[in-house]
Design an enzyme around this catalytic site. Structure first.
Site, PDB file in Angstrom:
ATOM      1  N   SER A 185       0.628  -1.443   0.390  1.00 47.41           N
ATOM      2  CA  SER A 185      -0.449  -0.385  -0.105  1.00 47.41           C
ATOM      3  C   SER A 185       0.952   1.394  -0.059  1.00 47.41           C
ATOM      4  O   SER A 185       2.425   1.205   0.230  1.00 47.41           O
ATOM      5  CB  SER A 185      -1.059  -0.328   1.491  1.00 47.41           C
ATOM      6  OG  SER A 185      -0.352  -0.101   2.335  1.00 47.41           O
TER       7      SER A 185
ATOM      8  N   THR B 257      -1.251   0.622  -6.817  1.00 48.05           N
ATOM      9  CA  THR B 257      -1.284  -0.364  -5.098  1.00 48.05           C
ATOM     10  C   THR B 257      -2.358   0.409  -4.706  1.00 48.05           C
ATOM     11  O   THR B 257      -3.879   0.648  -5.335  1.00 48.05           O
ATOM     12  CB  THR B 257      -0.347  -0.167  -3.796  1.00 48.05           C
ATOM     13  OG1 THR B 257      -0.793  -0.076  -3.134  1.00 48.05           O
ATOM     14  CG2 THR B 257      -0.126   1.384  -4.165  1.00 48.05           C
ATOM     15  N   TYR B 258      -3.106   0.172  -3.146  1.00 55.14           N
ATOM     16  CA  TYR B 258      -4.065   0.748  -2.424  1.00 55.14           C
ATOM     17  C   TYR B 258      -4.124   2.169  -1.742  1.00 55.14           C
ATOM     18  O   TYR B 258      -2.736   2.029  -0.949  1.00 55.14           O
ATOM     19  CB  TYR B 258      -5.019   0.102  -1.895  1.00 55.14           C
ATOM     20  CG  TYR B 258      -4.409  -1.220  -1.300  1.00 55.14           C
ATOM     21  CD1 TYR B 258      -4.552  -0.828   0.141  1.00 55.14           C
ATOM     22  CD2 TYR B 258      -3.829  -1.870  -1.400  1.00 55.14           C
ATOM     23  CE1 TYR B 258      -4.079  -1.276   1.595  1.00 55.14           C
ATOM     24  CE2 TYR B 258      -3.143  -3.001  -0.364  1.00 55.14           C
ATOM     25  CZ  TYR B 258      -3.352  -2.714   0.971  1.00 55.14           C
ATOM     26  OH  TYR B 258      -2.710  -3.397   1.869  1.00 55.14           O
TER      27      TYR B 258
ATOM     28  N   GLY C  15       6.138  -1.761   1.572  1.00 53.66           N
ATOM     29  CA  GLY C  15       5.883  -3.678   0.620  1.00 53.66           C
ATOM     30  C   GLY C  15       6.736  -4.161  -0.470  1.00 53.66           C
ATOM     31  O   GLY C  15       7.756  -2.633  -0.745  1.00 53.66           O
ATOM     32  N   ALA C  16       6.365  -4.170  -1.305  1.00 56.76           N
ATOM     33  CA  ALA C  16       7.586  -4.468  -2.963  1.00 56.76           C
ATOM     34  C   ALA C  16       8.008  -2.898  -3.290  1.00 56.76           C
ATOM     35  O   ALA C  16       8.559  -2.748  -4.246  1.00 56.76           O
ATOM     36  CB  ALA C  16       6.971  -5.324  -3.753  1.00 56.76           C
ATOM     37  N   ALA C  17       7.011  -2.394  -3.721  1.00 58.03           N
ATOM     38  CA  ALA C  17       6.632  -1.315  -3.769  1.00 58.03           C
ATOM     39  C   ALA C  17       7.558  -0.324  -3.824  1.00 58.03           C
ATOM     40  O   ALA C  17       8.364   0.631  -4.455  1.00 58.03           O
ATOM     41  CB  ALA C  17       5.851   0.058  -4.236  1.00 58.03           C
TER      42      ALA C  17
END
EC number: 4.1.1.11
Length: 118
Positions: free
Chosen positions: A25, A57-58, A73-75
């Site tokens: 996110s 994403t959100y 996260g991965a981002a």
């Protein structure tokens, strides 16, 4: 026919934190969510002006007044603290109403302070 139109964007935001081990996110200051009309858990695109990365994403709420833009996260592998980004949300609009549709645009300045909202 339903067209995908820009609903809202935070333009010129600065990434304030990256957390690779968070579940995902983008955390956004509640004041900025309110100004833009982006809702918690709404799908958003993030475009990294600094390096060209683009992800989807959100949104999640960060504490009101914190001016947080936190990529999680991965981002977080595609963003760094200090990067300039654009965060955009889209909505479906009936084709007949698309020309009257007006997105909310929030321009941010230093420290993610709101310079202008329209």
């Amino acid at each position: 026919m339903i067209l995908s139109m820009l609903k809202a964007k935070l333009h010129g935001a600065t990434v304030t934190q990256c957390d690779l081990h968070y579940e995902g996110s983008v955390s956004i200051d509640q004041d900025l969510l309110d100004a833009s009309g982006i809702l918690p858990h709404e799908k958003v695109d993030i475009w990294n002006v600094t390096n060209g990365a683009r992800i989807q994403t959100y949104a999640l709420e960060a504490p009101r007044g914190s001016r947080t833009i936190g990529v999680n996260g991965a981002a977080a592998r595609h963003f760094a603290v200090g990067d300039t980004v654009i965060i955009a949300a889209f909505c479906g609009v009936e084709a007949e109403k698309a020309r009257q549709h007006a997105p909310t645009v929030v321009l941010l300045g230093e420290g993610n302070e709101i310079k202008r909202a329209s």
